[in-house]
Design a protein around this motif. Structure first.
Motif, PDB file in Angstrom:
ATOM      1  N   LEU A 258      -3.632 -39.915 -16.724  1.00 50.49           N
ATOM      2  CA  LEU A 258      -3.873 -38.783 -17.309  1.00 50.49           C
ATOM      3  C   LEU A 258      -4.051 -37.556 -16.310  1.00 50.49           C
ATOM      4  O   LEU A 258      -3.404 -36.634 -16.551  1.00 50.49           O
ATOM      5  CB  LEU A 258      -5.208 -38.797 -17.986  1.00 50.49           C
ATOM      6  N   TRP A 259      -4.573 -37.830 -15.164  1.00 54.97           N
ATOM      7  CA  TRP A 259      -4.884 -36.636 -14.275  1.00 54.97           C
ATOM      8  C   TRP A 259      -5.067 -36.951 -12.899  1.00 54.97           C
ATOM      9  O   TRP A 259      -5.434 -38.159 -12.487  1.00 54.97           O
ATOM     10  CB  TRP A 259      -6.223 -35.875 -14.801  1.00 54.97           C
ATOM     11  N   TRP A 285      -7.997 -42.167 -15.276  1.00 50.29           N
ATOM     12  CA  TRP A 285      -7.339 -42.622 -16.410  1.00 50.29           C
ATOM     13  C   TRP A 285      -8.427 -42.489 -17.687  1.00 50.29           C
ATOM     14  O   TRP A 285      -9.376 -42.157 -17.531  1.00 50.29           O
ATOM     15  CB  TRP A 285      -6.910 -44.237 -16.196  1.00 50.29           C
ATOM     16  N   GLN A 310       5.575 -39.277 -12.349  1.00 48.88           N
ATOM     17  CA  GLN A 310       4.680 -39.220 -13.664  1.00 48.88           C
ATOM     18  C   GLN A 310       4.590 -37.649 -13.709  1.00 48.88           C
ATOM     19  O   GLN A 310       3.377 -37.230 -13.594  1.00 48.88           O
ATOM     20  CB  GLN A 310       3.621 -39.903 -13.560  1.00 48.88           C
ATOM     21  N   ILE A 313       1.674 -35.875 -16.369  1.00 45.72           N
ATOM     22  CA  ILE A 313       0.252 -35.921 -16.318  1.00 45.72           C
ATOM     23  C   ILE A 313      -0.365 -34.424 -15.801  1.00 45.72           C
ATOM     24  O   ILE A 313       0.767 -33.673 -15.638  1.00 45.72           O
ATOM     25  CB  ILE A 313      -0.334 -36.912 -15.443  1.00 45.72           C
ATOM     26  N   VAL A 336      -1.359 -35.547 -22.969  1.00 44.46           N
ATOM     27  CA  VAL A 336      -0.534 -35.954 -21.811  1.00 44.46           C
ATOM     28  C   VAL A 336       0.500 -36.967 -22.349  1.00 44.46           C
ATOM     29  O   VAL A 336       1.809 -36.850 -21.969  1.00 44.46           O
ATOM     30  CB  VAL A 336      -1.279 -36.864 -20.733  1.00 44.46           C
ATOM     31  N   ARG A 340       4.526 -36.442 -22.159  1.00 51.22           N
ATOM     32  CA  ARG A 340       5.656 -37.393 -21.725  1.00 51.22           C
ATOM     33  C   ARG A 340       6.813 -37.613 -22.676  1.00 51.22           C
ATOM     34  O   ARG A 340       7.903 -37.882 -22.257  1.00 51.22           O
ATOM     35  CB  ARG A 340       4.772 -38.882 -21.621  1.00 51.22           C
TER      36      ARG A 340
END
Length: 356
Positions: A258-259, A285, A310, A313, A336, A340
């Protein structure tokens, strides 16, 4: 016939086996420790041995087979006036003192034995204590006066300490019990995972991403890629974060991340003097958070690596992300996921809005 997932299952068995070994070693050490304390434990469970003056005179504090916890009756208790003072200090400055021991002479017929009492009240004639060697400094104070020298031949070279003999045992058994329960439970869980690696948390997590052999094949290919990076004991690939240690096996899917944000911690001595700084990459996560410690350039490289593979994110730290992760994590996960989907649609050349 081996499958492509065999090496990951083998790693799960290996770490589980190593945990079983550690648990067995802890249990063996506890058993050896308790075995070495067997003479004390026998008296702990049996209770004090009733002795006479003649029997007491034959006891030796260094003889493990002789009783150390004894009960006897004195004919008379004489106050020697000798006290043991405990001085309390803080940063080298005395903050107080108290009497931690008071010495009496117990008369047993024509003989005497020195008795150390604890607390404010004088002991009665019924004495229960531990037989110890007579401390040299106490003996010097006791027989310092010339008149006291005449009584020295009548004193046994022993000290009867009236402390609670079982206190040590309760702590010993309590600690041993905690260690046995912890090591036994840890070992049983590891044994189950060794026999059935499918229940290992890492294997169970990887199985949620697809067929285990397919996940392992992709991971195996990524580990051979030139952009694979090692940081903080972890291996960072294009889509996974892997840690293989003697006791641990961990695997996370970076596509579920997520971050991610770098973290710099400044160290100071006495809260004032700068003493350098540490660098880390924090990965979050929905149900996990991992901090990868490393040098500044390694952290920057790892952060760029994730930003490349990624890009959907949340990247970098700000207070809004911190609050969102702490209070509305499910909303963050949905945002998120939308990012995506938009990124994948853009990569596939689908016009904006057509992916809906």
């Amino acid at each position: 016939m081996t499958t492509s997932s065999s090496w990951l299952l083998a790693e799960a068995r290996r770490t589980s086996r190593n945990r079983c070994i550690v648990a067995a070693l802890v249990l063996a050490c506890v058993a050896g420790w308790l075995g070495a304390q067997a003479p004390y434990l026998r008296e702990f469970f049996r209770g004090p041995t009733t002795v006479t003056a003649q029997h007491l005179d034959t006891l030796s504090p260094t003889n493990a087979k002789a009783p150390h916890w004894v009960r006897l009756r004195a004919e008379e208790m004489l106050d020697t006036g000798i006290e043991e003072i405990t001085v309390r200090k803080k940063r080298g400055v005395e903050t107080g003192r108290s009497v931690s021991g008071h010495y009496f002479a117990a008369r047993l017929g024509e003989q005497f034995v020195l008795v150390k009492a604890h607390g404010d009240s004088a002991p009665g004639k019924e004495l229960v204590g531990e037989v110890r060697a007579l401390p040299t400094d106490v003996a010097q104070r006791l027989f310092a006066h010339p008149n006291a020298q005449k009584l020295r031949p009548h004193f046994m070279p022993l000290l009867l300490d009236l402390h609670d003999f079982r206190t040590k045992g309760w702590w010993m058994l309590g600690l041993a019990g905690v260690l046995v329960l912890a090591a036994g439970g840890w070992g049983l869980v590891a044994l189950g995972r060794m026999q059935n690696p499918q229940i290992h948390p890492t294997i169970a997590r990887a199985s949620q991403w697809g067929r285990l052999h397919a996940v392992t094949r992709i991971l195996d290919q990524e580990l051979r890629a030139p952009d694979t990076q090692k940081i903080g004991g972890w291996t960072l690939t294009a889509n996974h974060l892997l840690r293989k240690q003697w006791l641990n096996l961990d695997l996370y899917n970076l596509n579920e991340l997520l971050w991610a944000h770098p973290q710099v911690t400044k160290k100071k001595l006495y809260y004032v003097i700068p003493a350098g700084e540490t660098h880390a990459l924090v990965l979050k996560w929905r149900d996990a958070s991992i901090t990868l410690q490393g040098k500044e350039d390694a952290v920057a490289t790892a952060f760029a690596h994730i930003a490349t593979h990624q890009p959907w994110i949340l990247l970098g730290w700000n207070e809004g992300y911190e609050k969102l992760y702490g209070r509305q994590r499910m909303q963050m996960a949905r945002d998120v996921q939308k990012n995506r989907q938009r990124w994948q649609a853009a990569q596939a050349g689908v016009p904006a809005g057509a992916s809906a």
